[in-house]
Design a protein around this motif. Sequence first.
Motif, PDB file in Angstrom:
ATOM      1  N   SER A  26       0.832  -1.210   0.000  1.00  0.00           N
ATOM      2  CA  SER A  26       0.000   0.000   0.000  1.00  0.00           C
ATOM      3  C   SER A  26       0.861   1.252   0.000  1.00  0.00           C
ATOM      4  O   SER A  26       0.591   2.204  -0.734  1.00  0.00           O
ATOM      5  CB  SER A  26      -0.922   0.032   1.217  1.00  0.00           C
ATOM      6  N   LYS A  27       1.899   1.254   0.829  1.00  0.00           N
ATOM      7  CA  LYS A  27       2.809   2.410   0.882  1.00  0.00           C
ATOM      8  C   LYS A  27       3.453   2.635  -0.477  1.00  0.00           C
ATOM      9  O   LYS A  27       3.500   3.771  -0.975  1.00  0.00           O
ATOM     10  CB  LYS A  27       3.891   2.183   1.936  1.00  0.00           C
ATOM     11  N   ILE A  36       0.920   4.045  -3.005  1.00  0.00           N
ATOM     12  CA  ILE A  36       0.616   5.466  -2.772  1.00  0.00           C
ATOM     13  C   ILE A  36       1.803   6.333  -3.190  1.00  0.00           C
ATOM     14  O   ILE A  36       1.622   7.365  -3.851  1.00  0.00           O
ATOM     15  CB  ILE A  36       0.232   5.701  -1.296  1.00  0.00           C
ATOM     16  N   LEU A  67      -3.628   7.881  -7.720  1.00  0.00           N
ATOM     17  CA  LEU A  67      -3.533   8.325  -6.326  1.00  0.00           C
ATOM     18  C   LEU A  67      -4.897   8.267  -5.645  1.00  0.00           C
ATOM     19  O   LEU A  67      -5.037   7.707  -4.556  1.00  0.00           O
ATOM     20  CB  LEU A  67      -2.960   9.736  -6.253  1.00  0.00           C
ATOM     21  N   ALA A 108      -6.059   4.772  -5.003  1.00  0.00           N
ATOM     22  CA  ALA A 108      -5.371   4.179  -3.850  1.00  0.00           C
ATOM     23  C   ALA A 108      -5.949   4.709  -2.545  1.00  0.00           C
ATOM     24  O   ALA A 108      -6.040   3.982  -1.552  1.00  0.00           O
ATOM     25  CB  ALA A 108      -3.872   4.470  -3.930  1.00  0.00           C
ATOM     26  N   LEU A 109      -6.361   5.967  -2.554  1.00  0.00           N
ATOM     27  CA  LEU A 109      -6.893   6.586  -1.332  1.00  0.00           C
ATOM     28  C   LEU A 109      -8.383   6.305  -1.122  1.00  0.00           C
ATOM     29  O   LEU A 109      -8.892   6.504  -0.020  1.00  0.00           O
ATOM     30  CB  LEU A 109      -6.645   8.098  -1.353  1.00  0.00           C
ATOM     31  N   VAL A 169      -7.356   2.213   4.061  1.00  0.00           N
ATOM     32  CA  VAL A 169      -6.220   3.118   3.893  1.00  0.00           C
ATOM     33  C   VAL A 169      -6.487   4.417   4.649  1.00  0.00           C
ATOM     34  O   VAL A 169      -5.631   4.917   5.385  1.00  0.00           O
ATOM     35  CB  VAL A 169      -5.939   3.398   2.399  1.00  0.00           C
TER      36      VAL A 169
END
Length: 137
Positions: free
Chosen positions: A72-73, A76, A92, A95-96, A101
């Motif tokens: 995940s890191k 992002i 982005l 992912a958010l 998250v």
Amino acid sequence: TKKGGKKSKSPTPPSDRFVTTKEKFLVDSEETTELDSVLCLVNTALLGHTGTFCGKQAESSVTKKGQLTGKSKKRIIAALDKSEKSDYDVDLFEALCDFNVLYALDGMLKKSDMDSLCGLVTKWAEDKDEAPNAVEA
């Protein structure tokens, strides 16, 4: 007892059943800060959900401790790099747009930063839902 042999009703003691929360949440589409503590006694499984904030990844984006996974890191950070270089923000925001998250980030960011982030993510998700073809470039 009252005159006439009838028992008087004593005032009801205050209930410890409801807990007041700092943040408002929705119950049956109504905002409240009162949580029925009986719900905490029921072993309720958290079901996977669909919708705007369900996330697109097949695997979990957070660890059992509620922290972001390494994947995940990386996802992002890669999306931030891509966004910085080309103004392409879709990766982005996708992912958010994952509740897990956002929940993990909530533990790392200041309240004002988290409020801003949630506002941006919500606005993006609403705009995407209104015009799905307009977001795709």
